[in-house]
Write a protein that holds these residues in place. Structure first.
Motif, PDB file in Angstrom:
ATOM      1  N   ILE A 314       0.961  -1.112  -0.074  1.00 47.67           N
ATOM      2  CA  ILE A 314      -0.141   0.044  -0.021  1.00 47.67           C
ATOM      3  C   ILE A 314       0.887   1.298   0.077  1.00 47.67           C
ATOM      4  O   ILE A 314       0.571   2.087  -0.937  1.00 47.67           O
ATOM      5  N   ASN A 315       1.924   1.265   0.782  1.00 47.22           N
ATOM      6  CA  ASN A 315       2.854   2.390   1.016  1.00 47.22           C
ATOM      7  C   ASN A 315       3.538   2.517  -0.179  1.00 47.22           C
ATOM      8  O   ASN A 315       3.687   3.739  -0.992  1.00 47.22           O
ATOM      9  N   GLN A 316       3.978   1.328  -1.148  1.00 41.90           N
ATOM     10  CA  GLN A 316       4.812   1.496  -2.257  1.00 41.90           C
ATOM     11  C   GLN A 316       3.775   2.122  -3.438  1.00 41.90           C
ATOM     12  O   GLN A 316       4.118   2.848  -4.100  1.00 41.90           O
ATOM     13  N   SER A 317       2.538   1.681  -3.314  1.00 41.06           N
ATOM     14  CA  SER A 317       1.596   1.982  -4.344  1.00 41.06           C
ATOM     15  C   SER A 317       1.546   3.794  -4.277  1.00 41.06           C
ATOM     16  O   SER A 317       1.169   4.381  -5.027  1.00 41.06           O
ATOM     17  N   VAL A 318       1.189   4.030  -2.923  1.00 35.57           N
ATOM     18  CA  VAL A 318       1.100   5.495  -2.565  1.00 35.57           C
ATOM     19  C   VAL A 318       2.303   6.254  -3.046  1.00 35.57           C
ATOM     20  O   VAL A 318       2.178   7.320  -3.911  1.00 35.57           O
ATOM     21  N   SER A 319       3.472   5.947  -2.852  1.00 37.09           N
ATOM     22  CA  SER A 319       4.629   6.679  -3.220  1.00 37.09           C
ATOM     23  C   SER A 319       4.688   6.487  -4.578  1.00 37.09           C
ATOM     24  O   SER A 319       5.102   7.774  -5.379  1.00 37.09           O
ATOM     25  N   ALA A 320       4.627   5.350  -5.380  1.00 39.71           N
ATOM     26  CA  ALA A 320       4.733   5.384  -6.720  1.00 39.71           C
ATOM     27  C   ALA A 320       3.604   6.194  -7.405  1.00 39.71           C
ATOM     28  O   ALA A 320       3.919   6.936  -8.543  1.00 39.71           O
ATOM     29  N   PHE A 321       2.334   6.205  -6.900  1.00 41.25           N
ATOM     30  CA  PHE A 321       1.299   6.896  -7.479  1.00 41.25           C
ATOM     31  C   PHE A 321       1.778   8.645  -7.357  1.00 41.25           C
ATOM     32  O   PHE A 321       1.441   8.953  -8.402  1.00 41.25           O
ATOM     33  N   ASN A 322       2.216   8.951  -6.318  1.00 45.28           N
ATOM     34  CA  ASN A 322       2.783  10.615  -6.164  1.00 45.28           C
ATOM     35  C   ASN A 322       3.890  10.695  -7.062  1.00 45.28           C
ATOM     36  O   ASN A 322       3.793  11.873  -7.736  1.00 45.28           O
ATOM     37  N   HIS A 323       4.671   9.798  -7.389  1.00 40.55           N
ATOM     38  CA  HIS A 323       5.797   9.992  -8.337  1.00 40.55           C
ATOM     39  C   HIS A 323       5.351  10.179  -9.627  1.00 40.55           C
ATOM     40  O   HIS A 323       5.621  11.194 -10.290  1.00 40.55           O
ATOM     41  N   ILE A 324       4.403   9.381  -9.970  1.00 39.19           N
ATOM     42  CA  ILE A 324       3.813   9.311 -11.416  1.00 39.19           C
ATOM     43  C   ILE A 324       2.796  10.678 -11.560  1.00 39.19           C
ATOM     44  O   ILE A 324       2.783  11.247 -12.635  1.00 39.19           O
ATOM     45  N   LEU A 325       2.298  10.895 -10.346  1.00 36.34           N
ATOM     46  CA  LEU A 325       1.160  12.167 -10.600  1.00 36.34           C
ATOM     47  C   LEU A 325       2.110  13.285 -10.820  1.00 36.34           C
ATOM     48  O   LEU A 325       1.829  14.247 -11.743  1.00 36.34           O
TER      49      LEU A 325
END
Ligand SMILES: Nc1ncnc2c1ncn2[C@@H]1O[C@H](COP(=O)(O)OP(=O)(O)OP(=O)(O)O)[C@@H](O)[C@H]1O
Length: 694
Positions: A314-325
């Motif tokens: 979950i933490n990894q997807s939030v972090s990856a999501f923010n990077h891509i955003l």
């Protein structure tokens, strides 16, 4: 001193206010790209290109490394939170140590990336500053920009715009590069976790970019105007400093303050509009940024609850999501900065076009307008004489010849002097007289090559013993072997080359910022004393083109004066006392403030006695002097063998001249009309009487 005579002073310190705030069109995107490329490209293929490219490559490599480190942190974070969620203390301690180790190794890379980027940007700026300054001074472009009010505040463009251009361009290049790498790295991660999340993110950011471009469309123009208005305000304050005494004599404080406050309020009004536009954009970008923050956790959480993924994911997807955003939303997040940068590109591009002669309001006259031909003929060169090997007698002593010259004001084309024919031979001292506004100073402008509108030709005769008329570098091939561009450059240089051995002296002499020695040596020799050399920056950050290269003399063979020469010449112009008053030759003062106008005029005569030109053009250069001092100076320059042409109104001047050119106001449109006469002084009844009575 005659009260209402602006004279050549206008050439050096007169300010023509920049063009009024015209309504500007937003520059279109292709124009912005074209201008960006034109401004940015030259450095990367300049003489500093090897260093520039190497440094750029290392900045990109470090940027790549920082992206790698970010991805590493992303995985470390996942394992760290997994250990925490699993209550696995041993794993948690191990992950914590990994984290600390990664910090110790990674942070210096981030710092080094920023340092290398900043030093490269400084190097680029140094080169650009030198490149723009060269073109600004070439062919008297600075004078044309100022006297014809073509663009506003070139100084601000050279100082502020160049600085922000280089740092922002590099910053953006790295940001976009980083974003691209980031996007590739994190897209894999996010797509691997849950593909629909990736698609939602893509649609969200494209929509967001389109809305922010729409909301911020006025920002480029507002930023452009903000720069201009701030620069106008600052220039107004500089003018107060330069003209403090005149303003204080006029007691013009109130007017000046109102004027400055008006300038400030224009900047303020524009800034208010800019803030409103930014605020509206901010409403959108803040909402855009925060609205979507909980989306990845909300979407991925059900997978965690059903046991398909671990907690750390979950933490990894939030972090990856923010990077891509962030990567997809670069334009949304950076819109303010991009619009400010576009304004800088626009201002620099406009300046660059002007320096290249490709600007719409061309520096030069309209294409089909006539020009006065400006020639330098070297009668020391054997090829000068085309007849029988000897120079005609009447040309041997010639210094200047004007043939059928009609002089017009630039751009407006008003005829000031019609069909002038004039010869100046050695020791032919000419006085130029005429009513105010008739064109006396303009005649000197034409002789200096500053004004060329009109027709006819002006020839200066030089004696260079067969040397080339232009300073030629040893690498320069002879004219016949030049390619087209080099040949054009050579012709252009010839067009703008000042006549050798001719000196211009305005009514208010230009006092350089520097020591008394520098005043005296200007403009023939540069001050290159050890003290100056030490204080000149020469760090390895500066490209070699910036280092000490401009400390060259323009003196040709003229011997550099010694201290004794300088002291003697000061005595000659009756200024011996200023050496002790100002504690020697090497103290710096604002000379135009601490010397009276008469003293400045005498200092200017000291300069020309050192330079020993063959011909001098004096524009009321003794207007502030008493008659004995005036007579003393004229006697000195005559004894030095210098021929002079003076503009003046005083009858006492007849004593020192052999003929007078009288220019009246030009009224007729008849092509054969003449508005001038030349008469020998002692044969002219009026003047003769004046001379006799003086
Ligand atoms: N940059 C310019 N563009 C257009 N016209 C100009 C410009 N500068 C000066 N003029 C005009 O050219 C005319 C001649 O100016 P000039 O300075 O040569 O006069 P002058 O005879 O030296 O006057 P004075 O004795 O008052 O110094 C004037 O009418 C002036 O207004």
């Amino acid at each position: 001193m005659s009260p209402s005579i602006p004279s050549l002073h206008a050439l050096v310190s007169h300010y023509c206010s920049p063009s009024p705030d015209e309504a500007r069109e937003n520059p279109d995107i292709p124009t912005l790209f074209r201008r960006f490329w034109k401004v940015a490209a030259p450095y990367w293929s300049s003489e500093d290109k090897t260093q520039a490219r190497l440094r750029l490559a290392s900045v990109f490599a470090l940027t790549l490394a920082t992206t790698g480190i970010s991805v590493g942190f992303n995985f470390l974070g996942r394992d760290f939170y997994n250990a925490l969620a699993n209550k696995d203390q041993e794993q948690f301690t191990k992950q914590l140590l990994y984290y600390l180790g990664a910090f110790a190794g990674g942070i210096p890379v981030f710092v080094l990336r920023d340092y290398s980027k900043d030093t490269l940007s400084l190097r680029w700026r140094s080169w650009m500053t030198s490149y723009y300054m060269r073109r600004y001074f070439k062919n008297q472009t600075f004078y044309k920009i100022q006297s014809q009010s073509i663009i506003d505040n070139p100084d601000q463009r050279i100082v502020d715009d160049l600085s922000s251009f280089t740092s922002t361009a590099l910053g953006f290049a790295l940001t976009f590069f980083n974003a691209a790498i980031d996007l590739i790295s994190f897209s894999n991660i996010l797509y691997g976790i849950y593909p629909p999340l990736f698609i939602v993110l893509l649609v969200y950011s494209i929509g967001g970019t389109a809305i922010s471009v729409y909301l911020g469309k006025d920002l480029v123009n507002l930023n452009f105007m903000q720069e201009k208005k701030e620069a106008d305000f600052r220039y107004g304050l500089v003018r107060i400093r330069e003209n403090a005494e005149s303003i204080a004599f006029y007691a013009g404080e109130e007017n000046e303050m109102q004027l400055l406050l008006r300038r400030f309020s224009r900047a303020f009004e524009n800034l208010s509009k800019l803030l409103i536009s930014s605020r509206n954009l901010d409403f959108f970008t803040s909402g855009y940024r925060y609205l979507i923050q909980i989306l990845p956790a909300a979407v991925v959480a059900p997978m965690y609850f059903s046991g398909k993924i671990e907690f750390g994911v979950i933490n990894q997807s939030v972090s990856a999501f923010n990077h891509i955003l962030t990567d997809f939303s670069l334009i949304v997040y950076q819109f303010q900065a991009i619009s400010a940068f576009s304004a800088v590109i626009d201002r620099l591009g406009e300046f660059d076009d002007l320096l290249d002669g490709t600007h719409s309001s061309d520096l030069l006259e309209p294409e089909n307008s006539l020009e006065i031909d400006f020639l330098n003929r070297n009668i020391g060169d054997p090829s000068f004489d085309q007849s029988n090997g000897s120079i005609p007698l009447d040309e041997r002593h010639r210094l200047l010849e004007i043939k059928n010259m009609t002089l017009q004001t630039p751009r407006t084309g008003r005829t000031l002097i019609a069909n002038l024919n004039l010869e100046i031979n050695n020791k032919d001292h000419l006085l130029v007289m005429g009513p105010s506004g008739s064109g006396k100073t303009s005649l000197l402008r034409a002789l200096a090559g500053l004004w060329r509108s009109g027709s006819g030709n002006i020839t200066f005769f030089t004696r260079d013993n067969g040397q080339s008329q232009l300073p030629v570098s040893p690498d320069t091939p002879p004219p016949g072997l030049l390619n087209e561009a080099e040949e054009n450059e050579r012709i252009e240089n010839l067009r703008y080359k000042r006549a050798e051995g001719v000196f211009f002296l305005p009514q208010r002499p230009y006092m350089v910022l520097g020591t008394l020695r520098e005043q005296l040596l200007y403009p023939t020799w540069s001050e290159d004393s050890p003290a100056t050399l030490q204080s000149t920056p020469s760090s390895d950050i500066l490209p070699s083109s910036m280092q000490l290269e401009n400390l060259q003399d323009t003196s040709g063979d003229l011997k550099r004066p010694t201290d004794d020469d300088l002291l003697r010449v000061l005595q000659d112009v009756r200024l011996g006392d200023i050496v002790s008053r100002f504690k020697g030759l090497d103290t710096t003062y604002d000379w135009s403030c601490v010397l009276s106008l008469g003293e400045q005029q005498r200092l200017a005569f000291a300069r020309l006695l050192l330079s020993r030109p063959r011909l001098i053009l004096l524009d009321e250069s003794t207007s502030a002097l008493d008659e004995p001092n005036e007579a003393h100076l004229y006697r000195h320059i005559e004894a030095a063998g210098i021929t002079y042409v003076s503009i003046g109104h005083r009858r006492t001047l007849f004593n020192f001249h052999s003929k007078v050119l009288y220019i009246s106001k030009s009224e007729s449109v008849d092509p054969s009309y003449r508005n001038w006469t030349i008469e020998p002084i002692n044969q002219t009844s009026d003047y003769g009487q004046a001379k006799a009575s003086s």
